[in-house]
Design a protein around this motif. Structure first.
Motif, short mmCIF file in Angstrom:
data_model
loop_
_atom_site.label_atom_id
_atom_site.label_comp_id
_atom_site.label_asym_id
_atom_site.label_seq_id
_atom_site.Cartn_x
_atom_site.Cartn_y
_atom_site.Cartn_z
N ILE A 217 0.96 -1.22 0.07
CA ILE A 217 0.07 -0.02 -0.12
C ILE A 217 0.98 1.04 -0.05
O ILE A 217 0.67 2.25 -0.66
N PRO A 218 1.99 1.37 0.68
CA PRO A 218 2.71 2.56 0.66
C PRO A 218 3.25 2.75 -0.68
O PRO A 218 3.09 3.99 -1.19
N ILE A 219 3.94 2.08 -1.52
CA ILE A 219 4.24 2.14 -2.91
C ILE A 219 3.12 2.57 -3.82
O ILE A 219 3.12 3.23 -4.92
N LEU A 220 2.09 1.82 -3.51
CA LEU A 220 0.81 2.18 -4.20
C LEU A 220 0.36 3.48 -4.05
O LEU A 220 -0.28 4.25 -4.98
N ALA A 221 0.45 3.99 -2.93
CA ALA A 221 -0.10 5.47 -2.48
C ALA A 221 0.86 6.30 -3.15
O ALA A 221 0.43 7.44 -3.82
N VAL A 222 2.25 6.05 -3.55
CA VAL A 222 2.96 6.97 -3.95
C VAL A 222 2.71 6.85 -5.67
O VAL A 222 2.83 7.78 -6.35
N ALA A 223 2.52 5.71 -5.93
CA ALA A 223 2.13 5.65 -7.37
C ALA A 223 0.84 6.77 -7.71
O ALA A 223 0.64 7.11 -8.79
N ALA A 224 -0.21 6.32 -6.86
CA ALA A 224 -1.30 7.18 -6.86
C ALA A 224 -1.15 8.58 -6.92
O ALA A 224 -1.92 9.45 -7.57
N ARG A 240 -2.51 0.56 10.53
CA ARG A 240 -2.40 1.30 11.64
C ARG A 240 -1.62 0.46 12.77
O ARG A 240 -1.17 1.20 13.40
N VAL A 241 -1.45 -0.64 12.42
CA VAL A 241 -0.61 -1.52 13.42
C VAL A 241 0.53 -2.40 13.04
O VAL A 241 0.82 -3.39 13.20
N LYS A 242 1.08 -1.82 11.80
CA LYS A 242 2.36 -2.19 11.16
C LYS A 242 3.37 -1.63 11.88
O LYS A 242 3.41 -1.24 13.04
N GLU A 243 4.62 -1.52 11.38
CA GLU A 243 5.72 -0.92 11.96
C GLU A 243 5.51 0.34 12.45
O GLU A 243 6.13 0.76 13.63
N ARG A 248 -1.23 7.02 8.65
CA ARG A 248 -1.17 8.46 8.97
C ARG A 248 0.31 8.86 8.27
O ARG A 248 0.59 9.98 8.10
N ALA A 249 1.21 7.92 8.46
CA ALA A 249 2.67 8.45 7.86
C ALA A 249 2.46 8.76 6.51
O ALA A 249 3.10 9.76 6.02
N LEU A 250 1.70 7.86 5.57
CA LEU A 250 1.52 8.28 4.19
C LEU A 250 0.96 9.51 4.15
O LEU A 250 1.37 10.43 3.25
N ALA A 251 -0.09 9.99 5.03
CA ALA A 251 -0.88 10.95 4.65
C ALA A 251 0.07 12.24 5.09
O ALA A 251 -0.06 13.19 4.25
N GLN A 252 0.86 12.19 6.30
CA GLN A 252 1.58 13.41 6.40
C GLN A 252 2.61 13.80 5.43
O GLN A 252 2.89 14.75 5.28
N ASN A 253 3.32 12.51 4.99
CA ASN A 253 4.49 12.74 4.20
C ASN A 253 3.99 13.15 2.72
O ASN A 253 4.75 13.93 2.20
N LEU A 254 2.77 12.73 2.40
CA LEU A 254 2.50 12.92 1.13
C LEU A 254 1.96 14.57 0.96
O LEU A 254 2.32 15.45 0.06
N ARG A 255 1.25 15.11 1.99
CA ARG A 255 1.03 16.49 2.14
C ARG A 255 2.33 17.24 2.34
O ARG A 255 2.45 18.44 1.87
N SER A 283 10.68 8.87 7.85
CA SER A 283 10.37 7.42 7.44
C SER A 283 9.57 6.91 8.85
O SER A 283 9.25 5.93 8.81
N VAL A 284 9.62 7.46 10.01
CA VAL A 284 9.01 7.11 11.25
C VAL A 284 9.38 5.89 11.40
O VAL A 284 8.64 5.03 12.11
N GLY A 285 10.59 5.43 11.12
CA GLY A 285 11.27 3.95 11.77
C GLY A 285 10.77 2.90 10.51
O GLY A 285 10.78 1.80 11.21
N ASP A 286 9.96 3.40 9.54
CA ASP A 286 9.25 2.09 8.86
C ASP A 286 9.83 2.19 7.42
O ASP A 286 10.18 3.11 6.65
#
Length: 329
Positions: A217-224, A240-243, A248-255, A283-286
């Motif tokens: 999903i992270p790389i798909l969000a980047v493709a999007a 929300r319970v991964k690393e 949230r990390a995707l939303a904040q970083n994309l913005r 990266s928030v350690g991820d």
């Protein structure tokens, strides 16, 4: 096994809830005791005999499923479990290759897996471990976004159909992908995947897609973020319970780099743009967050700096050096 042991992990693992694993294992007779924080690593495990279990997973999870199956093997007891969707089946394939009897089938609206007639010993197996499609996905999306010099081919990668959900989503986005099967290793299909630069279009990524592409999903969000139109991702609350809390990390970083994003409890809505993207991200350690934004930063015209970039060594040592070589102009 008849001894006590303490199980721990790195900071990201120690932050993740363990109850979804310890609950079914406790139902089998395993004994756990939290050493520091309730429901978190480190955990003291008090080994002993296990009993059979028939367990319904509330969320499709290959990790939880594998923990129960492996407990059945080590405890020499039959196991039956079901999940709301079919998660990755690497453990089932490996156990079958080792001589265990594992039956997987659809039942009503759930996917069932049964471990029967557990052998006293598993037979030995020689294999070359296939390349990880989750890691390959970063390379493929880099090529699709034009970040590499033309086509890129990843060879020797696992193309297990329960793991290729990311490819299906990318094809829906119009991706130019060529998959060429090669051989099997331990019951795992292996092949080559070639990606060519593509003008991607937005799509909808639902719960079934998420089960088949949970780690991508992270790389798909980047493709999007570079696709034409708005991509909507739902049914991804498990992220929300991964690393870290990946949504949230995707939303904040994309913005942070200029992409318009709406965050939901179980997903995201990402508006694609062809404008230059610049800024600092965390990266928030991820490792997957770091590599996803490394790929986005590798696209011509973008200038993105990733804090905590060295975390990628968890799954892809040498990623940054390879990225620099692929994107050299």
């Amino acid at each position: 096994q008849p001894f006590k042991a303490v199980l721990t992990g790195d900071e990201s693992l120690r932050s993740r809830p363990m109850g979804r694993v310890t609950r079914p294992l406790s139902d089998m007779g395993a004994k756990f005791c939290s050493v520091e924080v309730e429901d978190r690593l480190p955990l003291e495990v008090d080994g002993g005999p296990l009993r059979p279990i028939d367990y319904a997973l509330p969320v499709a999870s290959a990790q939880v499923k594998s923990a129960i199956l492996l407990a059945g093997v080590s405890g020499h007891v039959p196991v039956r479990l079901s999940e709301p969707g079919r998660s990755r089946d690497h453990t089932e394939r490996m156990l079958s290759a080792l001589g265990a009897v594992v039956d997987s089938h659809a039942e009503s609206e759930r996917w069932c897996v049964e471990l029967k007639n557990v052998p006293e010993r598993l037979r030995p197996l020689d294999l070359d471990v296939p390349g990880d499609l989750s890691s390959a996905a970063f390379v493929l999306v880099l090529a699709l976004l034009g970040g590499a010099r033309g086509e890129l081919t990843v060879r020797g990668v696992g193309i297990n159909p329960t793991r290729t959900g990311v490819l299906s989503v990318l094809v829906r986005m119009g991706a130019h992908l060529l998959v060429e099967p090669d051989s099997d290793q331990g019951g795992e299909p292996v092949g080559s995947i070639t990606a060519a630069p593509t003008d991607l279009c937005a799509t909808t990524i639902g719960a079934d897609d998420v089960i088949a592409a949970i780690d991508e999903i992270p790389i798909l969000a980047v493709a999007a973020a570079r696709a034409q139109g708005t991509t909507r991702i739902t049914g991804a609350g498990e992220l929300r319970v991964k690393e870290t809390d990946r949504l949230r990390a995707l939303a904040q970083n994309l913005r942070a780099v200029g992409v318009r994003v709406e965050e939901f409890e179980d997903g995201l809505e990402v508006e694609g743009t062809d404008q230059p993207l610049t800024g600092d991200v965390d990266s928030v350690g991820d490792h997957r967050i770091a590599m996803a934004f490394g790929v986005l930063g590798g696209v011509a015209g973008n200038d993105i700096r990733v804090r905590g970039a060295d975390v990628v060594d968890v799954s892809f040592p040498g990623f940054w050096e390879r990225l620099a070589a692929w994107t050299a102009r």
